[in-house]
Scaffold this motif. Structure first.
Motif, PDB file in Angstrom:
ATOM      1  N   VAL A  84       0.831  -1.202   0.000  1.00  0.00           N
ATOM      2  CA  VAL A  84       0.000   0.000   0.000  1.00  0.00           C
ATOM      3  C   VAL A  84       0.867   1.254   0.000  1.00  0.00           C
ATOM      4  O   VAL A  84       0.609   2.220  -0.724  1.00  0.00           O
ATOM      5  N   THR A  85       1.918   1.276   0.823  1.00  0.00           N
ATOM      6  CA  THR A  85       2.820   2.417   0.892  1.00  0.00           C
ATOM      7  C   THR A  85       4.239   1.979   0.571  1.00  0.00           C
ATOM      8  O   THR A  85       4.567   0.792   0.650  1.00  0.00           O
ATOM      9  N   LEU A  86       5.077   2.957   0.232  1.00  0.00           N
ATOM     10  CA  LEU A  86       6.444   2.638  -0.185  1.00  0.00           C
ATOM     11  C   LEU A  86       7.336   3.845   0.088  1.00  0.00           C
ATOM     12  O   LEU A  86       6.920   4.997  -0.115  1.00  0.00           O
ATOM     13  N   ASP A  87       8.549   3.574   0.558  1.00  0.00           N
ATOM     14  CA  ASP A  87       9.569   4.614   0.661  1.00  0.00           C
ATOM     15  C   ASP A  87      10.313   4.634  -0.675  1.00  0.00           C
ATOM     16  O   ASP A  87      11.145   3.762  -0.948  1.00  0.00           O
ATOM     17  N   PRO A  88      10.039   5.595  -1.554  1.00  0.00           N
ATOM     18  CA  PRO A  88      10.604   5.558  -2.902  1.00  0.00           C
ATOM     19  C   PRO A  88      12.114   5.749  -2.940  1.00  0.00           C
ATOM     20  O   PRO A  88      12.782   5.214  -3.834  1.00  0.00           O
ATOM     21  N   VAL A  89      12.672   6.511  -1.995  1.00  0.00           N
ATOM     22  CA  VAL A  89      14.112   6.750  -1.988  1.00  0.00           C
ATOM     23  C   VAL A  89      14.859   5.459  -1.660  1.00  0.00           C
ATOM     24  O   VAL A  89      15.820   5.074  -2.341  1.00  0.00           O
ATOM     25  N   LYS A  90      14.422   4.765  -0.622  1.00  0.00           N
ATOM     26  CA  LYS A  90      15.064   3.499  -0.261  1.00  0.00           C
ATOM     27  C   LYS A  90      14.886   2.467  -1.370  1.00  0.00           C
ATOM     28  O   LYS A  90      15.805   1.709  -1.676  1.00  0.00           O
ATOM     29  N   ALA A  91      13.688   2.441  -1.965  1.00  0.00           N
ATOM     30  CA  ALA A  91      13.430   1.482  -3.046  1.00  0.00           C
ATOM     31  C   ALA A  91      14.311   1.784  -4.253  1.00  0.00           C
ATOM     32  O   ALA A  91      14.795   0.871  -4.925  1.00  0.00           O
ATOM     33  N   GLN A  95      17.300   3.243  -4.184  1.00  0.00           N
ATOM     34  CA  GLN A  95      18.679   2.874  -3.847  1.00  0.00           C
ATOM     35  C   GLN A  95      18.919   1.381  -4.041  1.00  0.00           C
ATOM     36  O   GLN A  95      20.017   0.964  -4.436  1.00  0.00           O
ATOM     37  N   LYS A  96      17.895   0.580  -3.777  1.00  0.00           N
ATOM     38  CA  LYS A  96      17.997  -0.868  -3.943  1.00  0.00           C
ATOM     39  C   LYS A  96      17.624  -1.316  -5.357  1.00  0.00           C
ATOM     40  O   LYS A  96      17.718  -2.507  -5.663  1.00  0.00           O
ATOM     41  N   ARG A  97      17.179  -0.357  -6.191  1.00  0.00           N
ATOM     42  CA  ARG A  97      16.699  -0.665  -7.542  1.00  0.00           C
ATOM     43  C   ARG A  97      15.636  -1.769  -7.486  1.00  0.00           C
ATOM     44  O   ARG A  97      15.683  -2.759  -8.216  1.00  0.00           O
ATOM     45  N   SER A  98      14.667  -1.551  -6.616  1.00  0.00           N
ATOM     46  CA  SER A  98      13.624  -2.553  -6.378  1.00  0.00           C
ATOM     47  C   SER A  98      12.600  -2.551  -7.503  1.00  0.00           C
ATOM     48  O   SER A  98      12.241  -1.505  -8.041  1.00  0.00           O
ATOM     49  N   GLU A 104       8.937  -0.097 -11.280  1.00  0.00           N
ATOM     50  CA  GLU A 104      10.396  -0.112 -11.227  1.00  0.00           C
ATOM     51  C   GLU A 104      10.873   1.157 -10.524  1.00  0.00           C
ATOM     52  O   GLU A 104      10.394   2.253 -10.824  1.00  0.00           O
ATOM     53  N   CYS A 105      11.808   1.002  -9.618  1.00  0.00           N
ATOM     54  CA  CYS A 105      12.332   2.130  -8.854  1.00  0.00           C
ATOM     55  C   CYS A 105      13.814   2.301  -9.176  1.00  0.00           C
ATOM     56  O   CYS A 105      14.554   1.316  -9.259  1.00  0.00           O
ATOM     57  N   GLY A 106      14.261   3.538  -9.343  1.00  0.00           N
ATOM     58  CA  GLY A 106      15.665   3.781  -9.647  1.00  0.00           C
ATOM     59  C   GLY A 106      15.981   5.262  -9.606  1.00  0.00           C
ATOM     60  O   GLY A 106      15.177   6.085  -9.144  1.00  0.00           O
ATOM     61  N   THR A 107      17.157   5.599 -10.091  1.00  0.00           N
ATOM     62  CA  THR A 107      17.637   6.979 -10.123  1.00  0.00           C
ATOM     63  C   THR A 107      18.059   7.318 -11.544  1.00  0.00           C
ATOM     64  O   THR A 107      18.760   6.532 -12.195  1.00  0.00           O
ATOM     65  N   ASP A 108      17.647   8.491 -12.045  1.00  0.00           N
ATOM     66  CA  ASP A 108      17.998   8.867 -13.413  1.00  0.00           C
ATOM     67  C   ASP A 108      19.343   9.582 -13.441  1.00  0.00           C
ATOM     68  O   ASP A 108      20.019   9.752 -12.414  1.00  0.00           O
ATOM     69  N   GLN A 109      19.760  10.033 -14.628  1.00  0.00           N
ATOM     70  CA  GLN A 109      21.063  10.673 -14.796  1.00  0.00           C
ATOM     71  C   GLN A 109      21.157  12.000 -14.067  1.00  0.00           C
ATOM     72  O   GLN A 109      22.246  12.478 -13.751  1.00  0.00           O
ATOM     73  N   GLN A 110      20.011  12.590 -13.781  1.00  0.00           N
ATOM     74  CA  GLN A 110      19.977  13.854 -13.056  1.00  0.00           C
ATOM     75  C   GLN A 110      20.054  13.650 -11.542  1.00  0.00           C
ATOM     76  O   GLN A 110      20.179  14.593 -10.785  1.00  0.00           O
ATOM     77  N   GLY A 111      20.001  12.379 -11.126  1.00  0.00           N
ATOM     78  CA  GLY A 111      20.039  12.071  -9.701  1.00  0.00           C
ATOM     79  C   GLY A 111      18.677  12.060  -9.040  1.00  0.00           C
ATOM     80  O   GLY A 111      18.584  11.948  -7.810  1.00  0.00           O
TER      81      GLY A 111
END
Length: 214
Positions: free
Chosen positions: A47-54, A56-59, A89-96
């Protein structure tokens, strides 16, 4: 000392049978049934998610949301049976930037505005969000237009269920109608002359579209 070849063997053929490797069981027996059951298991999306932690783990998340739990969407449907299939899909783009992107799809039943009968409809949407703090105006100005923004709560989490429900609501047609060949009321039977343009009706979900632009 040379070995005594006439000595009695230490192991008889019978005692060695248990060490002989037996042929594997056919793949379509119990092992396959267990494998199929594991593949067919429906995993519920959190139901909820910490997007920053997810991020970082590329969850990655792949599973379902029970349609009946989406109460606002269900108000526009004839039935709330079934599930929403979701992939995130969770991740970080080139802009950070932290990015949360995915798809959601489900088969629903709505009322045809022409004939009033039930009409099957597939809702299919894709999305890409980046989480923000509500008071960080400077960060909002740096976010590319390809991302929608979503605000994190005091715990740094977002409500995934609400996000997906909003996206599915936006895919609902304002006036769902069967294709003319599938409708019990034919368009030509509803023609009674020129009655002028129909007044434009406000979209009840327009507020969601405005919120996504902010």
């Amino acid at each position: 000392m040379r070995p005594h070849y006439n000595a009695k063997p230490r192991y008889s053929p019978e005692s060695c049978e248990k060490y002989v490797k037996k042929p594997a069981e056919p793949f379509d027996t119990l092992g396959l049934l267990l494998y199929d059951a594991r593949l067919m298991q429906k995993v519920k999306i959190p139901v909820t998610l910490d997007p920053v932690k997810a991020a970082q783990k590329r969850s990655d998340y792949e599973g379902i949301i029970v349609l009946s739990t989406l109460s606002r969407l269900s108000e526009s449907l004839l039935s709330n049976d079934g599930d929403v299939t979701v992939r995130i899909e969770c991740g970080t783009d080139q802009q950070g930037l932290t990015v949360l992107q995915g798809t959601a799809t489900c088969l629903v039943s709505v009322k045809c505005e022409r004939c009033g009968e039930a009409m099957p409809l597939t809702l299919d949407c894709s999305f890409a969000y980046t989480p923000v703090n509500g008071d960080d105006d400077a960060a909002l100005e740096l976010i590319p237009e390809r991302y929608d923004v979503i605000e994190r709560n005091e715990h740094g989490e977002i409500n995934l269920r609400q996000l997906i429900e909003d996206e599915l609501i936006l895919t609902l047609p304002l006036f769902p109608m069967h294709a003319p060949e599938d409708c019990s009321v034919k368009p030509e039977s509803m023609s009674f002359g020129d009655i002028g343009p129909e007044p434009e009706k406000p979209n009840p979900f327009a507020v969601l579209q405005e919120l996504k632009k902010k």
